[in-house]
Design a protein around this motif. Structure first.
Motif, PDB file in Angstrom:
ATOM      1  N   HIS A  79     -34.015  21.310  24.405  1.00 16.92           N
ATOM      2  CA  HIS A  79     -33.154  21.312  25.589  1.00 16.92           C
ATOM      3  C   HIS A  79     -31.842  20.638  25.201  1.00 16.92           C
ATOM      4  O   HIS A  79     -31.834  19.483  24.782  1.00 16.92           O
ATOM      5  CB  HIS A  79     -33.819  20.561  26.738  1.00 16.92           C
ATOM      6  CG  HIS A  79     -33.048  20.634  28.020  1.00 16.92           C
ATOM      7  ND1 HIS A  79     -31.950  19.844  28.272  1.00 16.92           N
ATOM      8  CD2 HIS A  79     -33.206  21.413  29.126  1.00 16.92           C
ATOM      9  CE1 HIS A  79     -31.476  20.122  29.471  1.00 16.92           C
ATOM     10  NE2 HIS A  79     -32.214  21.072  30.015  1.00 16.92           N
ATOM     11  N   SER A  80     -30.737  21.383  25.325  1.00 16.76           N
ATOM     12  CA  SER A  80     -29.442  20.885  24.865  1.00 16.76           C
ATOM     13  C   SER A  80     -28.456  20.693  26.002  1.00 16.76           C
ATOM     14  O   SER A  80     -28.245  21.615  26.808  1.00 16.76           O
ATOM     15  CB  SER A  80     -28.830  21.871  23.858  1.00 16.76           C
ATOM     16  OG  SER A  80     -27.473  21.536  23.589  1.00 16.76           O
ATOM     17  N   ALA A 112     -35.664  16.617  22.743  1.00 20.70           N
ATOM     18  CA  ALA A 112     -34.660  16.239  23.734  1.00 20.70           C
ATOM     19  C   ALA A 112     -33.377  15.920  22.975  1.00 20.70           C
ATOM     20  O   ALA A 112     -33.251  14.868  22.348  1.00 20.70           O
ATOM     21  CB  ALA A 112     -35.128  15.038  24.548  1.00 20.70           C
ATOM     22  N   ASN A 149     -30.283  14.610  22.960  1.00 19.76           N
ATOM     23  CA  ASN A 149     -29.275  13.815  23.664  1.00 19.76           C
ATOM     24  C   ASN A 149     -29.071  12.449  23.028  1.00 19.76           C
ATOM     25  O   ASN A 149     -29.985  11.879  22.433  1.00 19.76           O
ATOM     26  CB  ASN A 149     -29.625  13.638  25.149  1.00 19.76           C
ATOM     27  CG  ASN A 149     -30.994  13.076  25.421  1.00 19.76           C
ATOM     28  OD1 ASN A 149     -31.806  13.719  26.069  1.00 19.76           O
ATOM     29  ND2 ASN A 149     -31.275  11.880  24.927  1.00 19.76           N
ATOM     30  N   SER A 162     -32.277  16.452  29.453  1.00 15.53           N
ATOM     31  CA  SER A 162     -33.205  16.660  28.337  1.00 15.53           C
ATOM     32  C   SER A 162     -34.341  15.638  28.329  1.00 15.53           C
ATOM     33  O   SER A 162     -35.512  15.995  28.121  1.00 15.53           O
ATOM     34  CB  SER A 162     -32.449  16.591  27.004  1.00 15.53           C
ATOM     35  OG  SER A 162     -31.403  17.523  26.947  1.00 15.53           O
TER      36      SER A 162
END
Length: 300
Positions: free
Chosen positions: A66-67, A196, A198, A263
């Motif tokens: 997830h970006s 994730a 981030n 994310s």
């Protein structure tokens, strides 16, 4: 849909906080990236070597990422094209990141994730454009985790709801998306790893040094953000995820955390808010932002 799902129950093998500063790819000088560096950001790049060892040990069937930099204003989108190639360019640092990507998408699982998200009441759809240029956040995280590019992926967009709704509403959406992702993986029979993509504190410097990889210029942009980074990393290392989610809005507001894009809540919900300790592989700053490379290894 393509092949039928396997009969055994799928599972999430592990989840990683896998931040995406393009500087890390630049510092590594892979053949896919056009700019050439003299190194830099070694602590974080060495941390990713530990992630690569974990991935090699886990041998997942698929990587889900997830970006925050694939931004969709209406709904949650999933890459839905089996084979994607092209050049991904960082719009802020094109001098550092011009990466020629070539990746395989697990379209069957992407379709299942999308269907589960829709069933959960979330606006969701597949991205079917064969000429789609994959964002640099997705590419950076996937390169740093698995530079061989030999594991199919599912790419998930960052719905812009955190910036259009109240933060608690957007977190609730991301938690539903995480549960939908977990349900799709379970039904698929596949062994999955979640990423994730981030940073944590996200205040950054406005002026790049003459030599970007000059690490004498690299340090936290501000003390408050750094203190938050230390606080949340300690909570993760102590398995206090539910307690951390209770202070999530304060964390985001006071450190301008990139986790606001969703994310982190997505991954924690998908893993049912792990109460076991996360492993910190490394922490460092990139243009002043705080970046932790962390792993939650699910029980066998």
């Amino acid at each position: 849909m393509e092949a039928q799902f396997m009969s055994q129950e799928g599972k999430i093998l592990a989840g990683f906080v896998a931040p995406h500063p393009p500087h890390l790819v630049y510092g590594e000088n892979p053949p896919q990236n056009e700019p050439v560096s003299e190194g830099g950001w070694e602590v974080l790049r060495w941390a990713y070597e530990k992630v690569r060892a974990s991935i090699e040990e886990l041998k997942p069937d698929v990587l889900l990422v997830h970006s925050p930099h694939w931004i969709t204003k209406v709904g949650h989108h999933f890459l839905g094209v089996r084979h994607l190639t092209g050049k991904s360019v960082d719009p802020v640092f094109p001098n550092l990141f011009r990466y020629n990507f070539d990746l395989q998408v697990d379209v069957v699982l992407a379709e299942a994730c999308c269907a589960e998200a829709q069933a959960a009441g979330l606006v969701s759809q597949l991205m079917r454009n064969p000429n789609f240029r994959v964002d640099y956040g997705t590419i950076t995280t996937l390169h740093m985790v698995r530079p061989q590019w030999d594991i199919p992926i599912v790419g998930i967009s960052a719905n812009n709801s955190p910036y259009m709704l109240r933060l608690d509403e957007s977190v609730e959406q991301m938690e539903r998306l995480g549960i939908a992702t977990r349900d799709a993986i379970r039904k698929s029979g596949k062994r999955a790893v979640l990423l994730a993509s981030n940073s944590f504190s996200h205040h950054h410097f406005r002026v790049e040094p003459d030599i970007p990889e000059d690490m004498s210029k690299e340090h936290p942009q501000n003390y408050r953000g750094y203190k938050w980074d230390v606080k949340v990393i300690e909570m993760m290392r102590q398995g206090k995820i539910r307690e951390l989610m209770e202070i999530f809005p304060q964390w985001v507001e006071e450190s301008y955390s990139e986790t606001k894009a969703g994310s982190f809540p997505w991954m924690m919900a998908a893993m049912d808010y792990p109460s076991y300790a996360a492993q910190l592989h490394g922490y460092g700053t990139v243009i002043g932002t705080g970046n932790a490379v962390m792993e939650w290894r699910a029980a066998a």
